[in-house]
Design a protein around this motif. Sequence first.
Motif, PDB file in Angstrom:
ATOM      1  N   VAL A  72      43.635  78.376  44.247  1.00  0.00           N
ATOM      2  CA  VAL A  72      44.313  77.891  45.448  1.00  0.00           C
ATOM      3  C   VAL A  72      45.248  78.958  45.999  1.00  0.00           C
ATOM      4  CG1 VAL A  72      45.927  76.173  46.346  1.00  0.00           C
ATOM      5  CG2 VAL A  72      44.111  75.475  44.774  1.00  0.00           C
ATOM      6  N   ARG A 104      47.802  79.617  49.769  1.00  0.00           N
ATOM      7  CA  ARG A 104      48.337  79.022  50.985  1.00  0.00           C
ATOM      8  C   ARG A 104      48.339  80.081  52.075  1.00  0.00           C
ATOM      9  NH1 ARG A 104      52.702  77.674  49.062  1.00  0.00           N
ATOM     10  NH2 ARG A 104      53.945  79.407  49.860  1.00  0.00           N
ATOM     11  N   ARG A 153      40.101  73.015  52.688  1.00  0.00           N
ATOM     12  CA  ARG A 153      41.509  73.228  53.006  1.00  0.00           C
ATOM     13  C   ARG A 153      42.207  71.897  53.269  1.00  0.00           C
ATOM     14  NH1 ARG A 153      41.376  76.025  59.098  1.00  0.00           N
ATOM     15  NH2 ARG A 153      41.123  74.069  60.263  1.00  0.00           N
ATOM     16  N   PHE A 168      49.458  77.477  40.603  1.00  0.00           N
ATOM     17  CA  PHE A 168      49.856  77.705  41.991  1.00  0.00           C
ATOM     18  C   PHE A 168      51.287  77.214  42.163  1.00  0.00           C
ATOM     19  CE2 PHE A 168      50.483  75.900  46.243  1.00  0.00           C
ATOM     20  CZ  PHE A 168      50.232  77.018  47.032  1.00  0.00           C
ATOM     21  N   ASP A 202      54.129  76.120  44.996  1.00  0.00           N
ATOM     22  CA  ASP A 202      54.236  75.691  46.386  1.00  0.00           C
ATOM     23  C   ASP A 202      55.537  76.198  47.003  1.00  0.00           C
ATOM     24  OD1 ASP A 202      53.555  74.468  48.727  1.00  0.00           O
ATOM     25  OD2 ASP A 202      54.029  72.434  48.080  1.00  0.00           O
ATOM     26  N   ASP A 232      51.255  82.534  47.112  1.00  0.00           N
ATOM     27  CA  ASP A 232      51.971  81.297  46.828  1.00  0.00           C
ATOM     28  C   ASP A 232      53.478  81.544  46.925  1.00  0.00           C
ATOM     29  OD1 ASP A 232      52.085  82.833  44.551  1.00  0.00           O
ATOM     30  OD2 ASP A 232      51.547  81.220  43.171  1.00  0.00           O
ATOM     31  N   THR A 258      46.514  70.147  54.127  1.00  0.00           N
ATOM     32  CA  THR A 258      47.902  70.397  54.522  1.00  0.00           C
ATOM     33  C   THR A 258      48.870  70.021  53.417  1.00  0.00           C
ATOM     34  OG1 THR A 258      47.978  68.222  55.597  1.00  0.00           O
ATOM     35  CG2 THR A 258      47.421  70.129  56.983  1.00  0.00           C
ATOM     36  N   SER A 259      48.341  69.661  52.243  1.00  0.00           N
ATOM     37  CA  SER A 259      49.157  69.346  51.071  1.00  0.00           C
ATOM     38  C   SER A 259      48.470  69.933  49.847  1.00  0.00           C
ATOM     39  CB  SER A 259      49.283  67.825  50.912  1.00  0.00           C
ATOM     40  OG  SER A 259      49.728  67.483  49.601  1.00  0.00           O
ATOM     41  N   PRO A 260      49.227  70.364  48.840  1.00  0.00           N
ATOM     42  CA  PRO A 260      48.586  70.920  47.642  1.00  0.00           C
ATOM     43  C   PRO A 260      47.784  69.888  46.861  1.00  0.00           C
ATOM     44  CG  PRO A 260      50.955  70.695  47.310  1.00  0.00           C
ATOM     45  CD  PRO A 260      50.692  70.439  48.759  1.00  0.00           C
ATOM     46  N   TYR A 303      47.957  76.028  55.750  1.00  0.00           N
ATOM     47  CA  TYR A 303      46.950  75.303  54.981  1.00  0.00           C
ATOM     48  C   TYR A 303      46.946  75.774  53.527  1.00  0.00           C
ATOM     49  CZ  TYR A 303      44.762  73.488  59.262  1.00  0.00           C
ATOM     50  OH  TYR A 303      44.510  72.851  60.449  1.00  0.00           O
ATOM     51  N   TYR A 304      46.547  74.850  52.676  1.00  0.00           N
ATOM     52  CA  TYR A 304      46.237  75.164  51.283  1.00  0.00           C
ATOM     53  C   TYR A 304      44.716  75.266  51.174  1.00  0.00           C
ATOM     54  CZ  TYR A 304      50.998  73.493  50.628  1.00  0.00           C
ATOM     55  OH  TYR A 304      52.360  73.313  50.714  1.00  0.00           O
ATOM     56  N   TYR A 305      44.235  76.386  50.642  1.00  0.00           N
ATOM     57  CA  TYR A 305      42.798  76.627  50.525  1.00  0.00           C
ATOM     58  C   TYR A 305      42.387  76.540  49.057  1.00  0.00           C
ATOM     59  CZ  TYR A 305      42.769  78.205  55.390  1.00  0.00           C
ATOM     60  OH  TYR A 305      42.873  78.272  56.757  1.00  0.00           O
TER      61      TYR A 305
END
Length: 770
Positions: free
Chosen positions: A220, A222, A250, A173, A175, A502, A252-254, A226-228
Amino acid sequence: MSRRRKALAALSGVLLATLLSPTGRATAAPEPSPAYQNPVTTDVVDTFPDPVMIRGKDGYWYAYGTQNPVFQSQGETGERIVPILRSADMTHWSYAGQVFTPESQPAWHEGSRLWAPDIRYTDGHYSLFYSVPGQDTVGVATAPTPTGPWTDRGAVLPAESGCATGDIDQAQFTDVGGQPYLYWGSYDTLCVARMNGDRTRIEGAVTQVAQGRRMEGGFVVRRGGYYYLFYSDAGCCDGAFSGYQVKVGRATSPTGPFTDDRGIDLMAPTSKGAVVLGASGNRWIGPGHNALQTDLSGQDWLVYHAVPADDPDLKPVPGIDRTLSRRPMLIDRLDWIDGWPVVRAGAGPSEGVERAPVTEWSVGSTFNDGSLSGWHGAGGWVTRTERDAGGYVTPAGGTPAHLVSDRAAPADLRAEADLRVTSPSGAAGLLVDYANPDNHVVARLDKDRNALVTDVRVKGVSVGEQVTVLPSGFQWNAWHNVAAEIRGTRLTVEVGADRLHDAVVTQARRLPAAAVRAGKVGITARGAGAAADNVGAARLYRPVTARVPDPRTGPQLPAYSDEFDSASLSPEWTWVRGPAAGATTGDGVLSWPTQNAELHLGTNTASVLTRPAPPGDFTVETKVHLASGPANRQAGLVLYGNDDRYVKLVHAVLPLSHTGGQVTHVTEFGKEGARPTTTPPTPVAYGPMFGGPTADTLWMRLSYHADIAGDEHEVRAATSTDGEHWTWTGVWTLPDEQPLRIGLVSQNTAGATARFDYVRTSKNSKNLPR
């Protein structure tokens, strides 16, 4: 062509032979949309586990799967080592090779089978990550095209990975800002670490982000801030008893913390909710190990495998001492409802004819035919070719130039283009809502500013540029996908490498009403090194906003219920191997010490308290308190035919793998029954699913549906930690060879006490969703 494929062609209303493949020019998408039916690998390969998909720079989709005997039906006894498929439309596939052959497989694998591929496009090449279970690690190979030739780059993980898990089932993934990460883990922890710049090794701290019984297969994306983290649990590969489901958390950070839809941390020692996909009682069992893909309208699709109930097992494979499950590739629409992903609004895997992904633009081209027919512009444009992308376009001179479609695209649209700038200076951009040079919207990769720049021009006047800086080290000489979505007056632009959720930058802005129109789509360039490919637009997908209703209960049936107010059990209850020692009733509670006994395969020593079930469809509910005590204890509901044919829902306390004796609490929804002949022979088998979060006091429901046409019992489970908010899991089925009785169990290890407050049975007001 099979009968099923012929039926699909008729049902779609479109002759598939007339569909434009990625070798064509600008055309309009056919109406109505074509149709498809799962599995999409029918008539191509016999099985395709752990699938992942990417759209290549040539405009085709490519899928990759776990090493498996994909051609058994053609008489081939061996396996293909990470097989590759190719498609023009995501639903009709052809075999395109394998990543390694027995001769080319790297020596460091020491003959290990290779599992669970993950594919990415970065910095001008494709990176194929794969699991090497024989070495308990992850490898990576790179190639200039989606089909190779592949150059192995070795193990991505160090010998001691730093993750308390099986070191397989990886997903890469990237970011915002360009930092790459690797997620991996299987049975029972998922971890993440940063990667080096060329994505061949992890580096820095390793963070555990999720933990759960038989958890694996992380993936993963985004979306919306949110990161799912998608994952599967409960077991992929036990044929008709595979309990795989896809779930999600989920953050808010990877690096987390990830939580489910009830706010439960994915690292908490309990099973989790937020079920994305589970079995629904149709022919598909154990759906899981997913990836995602987005069609040209912006609609997301879950890519996954599942086991067909009518033919769950492959033939024995030389050198493998167990039966492999048949796991073809399926795709289904992925909806985002109230911020959470769910397949088909909660209806589960499809088996009938469905609307196909949008894989033809309303207007657009891959330029693979070398033609500029359907386009016009200024500055002079020429088509060129290269090995990976095939055809692409570039301005003939260095002056500013634009190329736009002859026809207009819809006002609400998803448009995209692959862009690059190879000269020291210059820019390449995507044009949308284009009326003329004075009225249009542009999303431009500007090399001189190292930025994504959007501009809106109305009557020759700029409404104002918006500038988002691109990551340092942005590879301008590689293709980058620029995707723009307009819904109403909202414009969202993403810049990424491979359309896999991503993006390295995202920009959103409001458009003035005067700029929103059914305009043309195109490209703009400044500098001789600007180039574009795969340029087009389609009508933006229409989101699904409401879930399929969960099973609902009707009036309670007092004759099939018990509040446990009496000092003795009512005569409707009967014991199997009882009465259980220490079990008492009264004051609204059945108190039952857990037994040092089991109801599992050949060990049938536990007591079962049963009573008749009502005719027709019903839901049975209990409230059970199971607090402190030893590991391996469990208590809950059963629908009981006999010792070798039942469905149970229990609060179970089970050990975690790789954690030095730690335990986890799970809502275990399992079935036991007869199975087809396997290797080694197992005439009776048991398979679990895992439901939502547990608590010392847990509400449980089993919802029963009599499938008359299929001659089956269908049972779906739900749990709640407060009696109001329920997490529903998938469906188990059993042949309707005998009636099922309502029952309770308290078993596995002595030393705790289960307290049942009631058993309440109600008629169903809605059948299980199909």
